[in-house]
Design a protein around this motif. Structure first.
Motif, short mmCIF file in Angstrom:
data_model
loop_
_atom_site.label_atom_id
_atom_site.label_comp_id
_atom_site.label_asym_id
_atom_site.label_seq_id
_atom_site.Cartn_x
_atom_site.Cartn_y
_atom_site.Cartn_z
N ILE A 64 -5.15 -1.09 3.21
CA ILE A 64 -4.46 -1.15 2.50
C ILE A 64 -4.71 0.16 1.74
O ILE A 64 -3.83 1.44 1.29
CB ILE A 64 -4.44 -2.22 1.24
N VAL A 79 9.50 3.31 3.38
CA VAL A 79 8.64 2.73 4.05
C VAL A 79 8.75 0.89 3.74
O VAL A 79 8.32 0.82 4.67
CB VAL A 79 7.62 2.84 2.11
N GLY A 132 0.76 -0.87 0.12
CA GLY A 132 0.01 0.65 0.05
C GLY A 132 0.61 1.32 0.22
O GLY A 132 0.40 2.16 -0.76
N GLY A 133 1.86 1.84 0.54
CA GLY A 133 2.67 2.83 0.70
C GLY A 133 3.99 2.54 0.23
O GLY A 133 3.39 3.71 -1.13
N ILE A 134 3.38 1.63 -1.40
CA ILE A 134 4.99 2.05 -2.14
C ILE A 134 3.74 2.48 -3.51
O ILE A 134 4.00 3.78 -4.17
CB ILE A 134 5.08 0.88 -2.90
N ILE A 176 0.65 7.88 3.46
CA ILE A 176 2.42 7.72 2.52
C ILE A 176 1.29 9.20 1.38
O ILE A 176 2.63 9.91 1.58
CB ILE A 176 3.00 6.85 1.55
N ALA A 216 -3.30 2.50 3.98
CA ALA A 216 -1.99 2.76 3.59
C ALA A 216 -1.13 3.94 2.99
O ALA A 216 -0.88 4.62 2.83
CB ALA A 216 -0.88 1.89 3.54
N VAL A 217 -2.14 3.67 1.43
CA VAL A 217 -1.74 4.02 0.78
C VAL A 217 -2.37 5.74 1.16
O VAL A 217 -1.23 7.13 0.47
CB VAL A 217 -2.72 4.53 -0.87
N GLY A 229 1.11 4.18 -2.80
CA GLY A 229 0.98 5.91 -2.36
C GLY A 229 2.32 6.30 -3.53
O GLY A 229 1.98 7.39 -3.20
#
Lengths: 227, 448
Positions: free
Chosen positions: B214, B250, A109-111, B221, B217-218, A113
């Motif tokens: 998920i 991350v 999810g972070g990547i 960030i 999380a997006v 983003g």
């Protein structure tokens, strides 16, 4: 822009330092978020800490400092995942957090983003007049760090220069000493040329250097008062 | 109210328009919504009732307003965002030849490759999650429902969060409000696809939370990233280097979070969790996670109160119209998202921003009469940044001391029921603002 040599930006040192700051910030933010429902901003503290650590290295730059800040704040903010993830325990589905599943949720999810913000940067940063109050504050911190870095290294260079070369310079060019001002701003090579005398004794050095130090103190005070 | 100087500093930097909009939101929440709701639901303890109604009703009005305002903001931004996507695909090669590193993004090949890898991992995670549940029969249908939700919902959420970080700063942006919108839409979507089978209701709730985690999380960030990229722009950094650094950050953060969560879950446990297997009498409150789980259960069990979100949405639409009319009249704008944020955030967070914006506006007017307005304004930006920097550093130290001592208020000077607490706090707060602005004005006046 400047040449690639002066753009020491994406360095291993920066990545390691950013990761270390991340360890502390993430743990603290996870705890605080679960305990009282608040997390703290990580960009600016990361910028300040990295500024302090990187100032120990002579060749560090504002851009490298910015990278440390970027790494550390990414993870610090990711800890807001605790606003959702513990829900799986609260509804009774999980008993604890399985490492690989939790890791992959945060990482994928972070990547994603990070990738989404690439096109958004052009719309919301490059061609936008949004104020970004904390982004501006973080940039101010980095700029102040940069000034301190260049000032201290210049002062250090000049101080060093005066300390060793003071006897000759004072003897050769008494005009600016009488005026009590700083030496005329000549280039290093011409100063060396003007200093064409054999090395003098320590006693002379010390005697001639003392006024130079006090003049340093005065100029530092002026700088502090004016800035 | 809260006495946060960091928010006063943020108030100066965001400007009068955002500050007034947040004040409007504050007045809607505490001047209209809370009195009306307490009249409709009277209770003996007025103050506790008002606080309770604010948490369980008014915040949902705020979430509804944020939803409408965010969608409106995105519609207005659709052009720039699409142009941004297009120019990202073309600009990286152009910038490389031009040698302008400050506008060089990660290459489109890398973006595509990493995005595909992320989506493959997410699809596998979702399928693996369902494999052992009562929903395994319709496993791939649900994966193909959640995967587009994660991708497109994630992009929308990224845009909303980035915009909010730009508007009032990453640490003030109401990211839990975005979480509320994400869980409600995810659960609604899943119910529409899978129905609400009685034997698999818990599994569906868990699946909704899993997919929302998920998306969240997006959201977290992108909330932070656009701010980092702004900082980078101001100091002349290379976006490509920052983007790779963000990916490193991350991965490190993702590796740290699960063990820390496990330690805390075992040491304290979460309030309300059925399998609480800990020794402590004070489990972690986890207020946002509790709310979001309750919402997932509410939507999937068909018990969610849509009324408040609906009122908030209608309010948001009205504010959008007002803002557009103000724009036509060339008056002070009222950004709808800032109004929604003003309704959603607690008064302790909103009021200092409003104070900072109004005092800052007055100061900016004063600087125009000085001999060197540029210097006086630059000084104010520095002082405002300093307020934010100082408080965030103390936040880190405080978090460290709280973790080390286990006390909620380790630096408490007086007991929590000390009667003079608020007057003294307000006096110190106002005094510090007066001293700081007085100092700035003295400097601004003497500087040529």
């Amino acid at each position: 822009m400047s040449s690639s040599a002066s753009r020491a930006e994406f360095t291993l040192r920066g990545l390691i330092l950013g990761s270390l700051i991340t360890l502390v910030f993430t743990a603290a933010n996870v705890y605080l978020g679960l305990k009282v429902g608040l997390t703290f901003a990580t960009s600016i503290p990361a910028a300040v800490i990295s500024m302090a650590v990187l100032s120990a290295f002579k060749n560090s730059t504002i851009l490298e400092n910015n990278i440390v800040q970027t790494v550390a704040s990414a993870a610090g903010t990711l800890s807001a995942i605790i606003f959702v993830l513990p829900g799986l325990i609260i509804v009774g589905w999980w008993v604890d957090f399985p490492f690989w599943t939790s890791f992959l949720i945060c990482a994928s999810g972070g990547i994603l983003g990070v990738l989404f913000t690439i096109p958004l940067r052009r719309a919301m940063v490059t061609t936008s007049d949004l104020p970004y109050p904390e982004g501006v504050a973080a940039a101010e911190v980095l700029e102040v760090g940069e000034q301190a870095r260049s000032d201290s290294s210049r002062e250090a260079r000049e101080g060093l220069w005066r300390w060793s070369m003071a006897p000759w310079r004072r003897a050769d060019s008494p005009s600016w000493r009488r005026r009590g001002s700083r030496p005329p701003n000549s280039s290093a090579s011409s100063r060396w040329a003007a200093a064409g005398r054999p090395a003098s004794t320590w006693a002379i050095r010390w005697r001639w250097s003392a006024p130079a130090i006090s003049s340093d103190c005065r100029s530092a005070w002026r700088c502090w008062r004016d800035c | 109210m809260g006495y946060s100087l960091a928010l006063v500093g943020a108030g100066y930097l965001v400007g009068l328009s955002v500050g007034v909009a947040m004040l409007a939101g504050l007045l809607i929440a505490w001047g209209a919504a809370v009195p009306i709701l307490t009249a409709l639901h009277p209770a003996a303890d007025y103050a506790a009732n008002a606080a309770d109604l604010w948490v369980h009703k008014v915040r949902f009005i705020g979430a509804g307003t944020i939803a409408v305002a965010a969608i409106w903001t995105l519609l207005k931004l659709a052009g720039p965002v699409l142009r941004g996507v297009a120019s990202t695909l073309t600009a990286s090669s152009a910038a490389k030849t031009a040698g302008d590193l400050t506008d060089t993004d990660m290459g489109p090949g890398w973006i595509g490759l990493i995005a595909l890898a992320c989506l493959a991992v997410i699809a596998w995670l979702l399928h693996d999650f369902l494999a052992t549940t009562a929903l395994a029969g319709s496993g791939w249908t649900l994966v193909w429902t959640a995967l587009p939700f994660v991708f497109f919902g994630g992009f929308l959420v990224a845009a909303i969060c980035g915009y909010m970080a730009g508007l009032i700063g990453a640490s003030n942006s109401p990211i839990s409000g975005v979480g509320i919108l994400a869980i409600v839409s995810c659960a609604t979507l899943l119910v529409a696809v899978a129905g609400s089978p009685a034997n698999a209701r818990t599994a569906l709730v868990a699946y909704a939370l899993f997919a929302t985690a998920i998306v969240f999380a997006v959201a977290t960030i992108s909330n932070n990233n656009l701010q980092d990229l702004k900082t980078g722009q101001l100091v002349g950094a290379t976006p490509r280097a920052q983007q790779w650094a963000l990916i490193v950050g991350v991965i490190v953060g993702a590796a740290v979070i699960p063990p820390v969560l496990n330690v805390l879950a075992h040491a304290f446990g979460f309030a309300g969790a059925p399998n609480l297997h800990t020794v402590t009498a004070t489990p972690l409150a986890a207020p946002q996670a509790t709310l979001i789980s309750a919402l997932a259960q509410g939507v999937i069990g068909g018990k969610l109160d849509w009324q408040m979100i609906g009122i908030g949405a209608a309010l948001g639409a009205a504010i959008v119209i007002v803002d557009e009319l103000l724009g036509v009249a060339k008056w002070l704008r009222l950004p709808p998202l800032a109004v929604g944020i003003g309704i959603y955030l607690p008064m302790s967070a909103t009021l200092p921003v409003v104070v900072g914006a109004i005092v800052g506006h007055w100061y900016d007017g004063w600087t125009r009469r000085t001999r060197n307005p540029g210097y006086a304004k630059r000084l104010a930006v520095l002082v405002a940044s300093g307020m934010i920097v100082g408080e965030s550093l103390w936040g880190v130290i405080l978090a460290g001391v709280i973790s080390a001592t286990g006390k909620e208020a380790p630096f408490a000077l007086v007991p929590a029921d000390f009667p003079w607490m608020n007057p003294i706090g307000l006096g110190v707060f106002a005094g510090l603002i007066v001293i700081l602005y007085g100092w700035m004005m003295a400097r601004g006046r003497s500087h040529l």
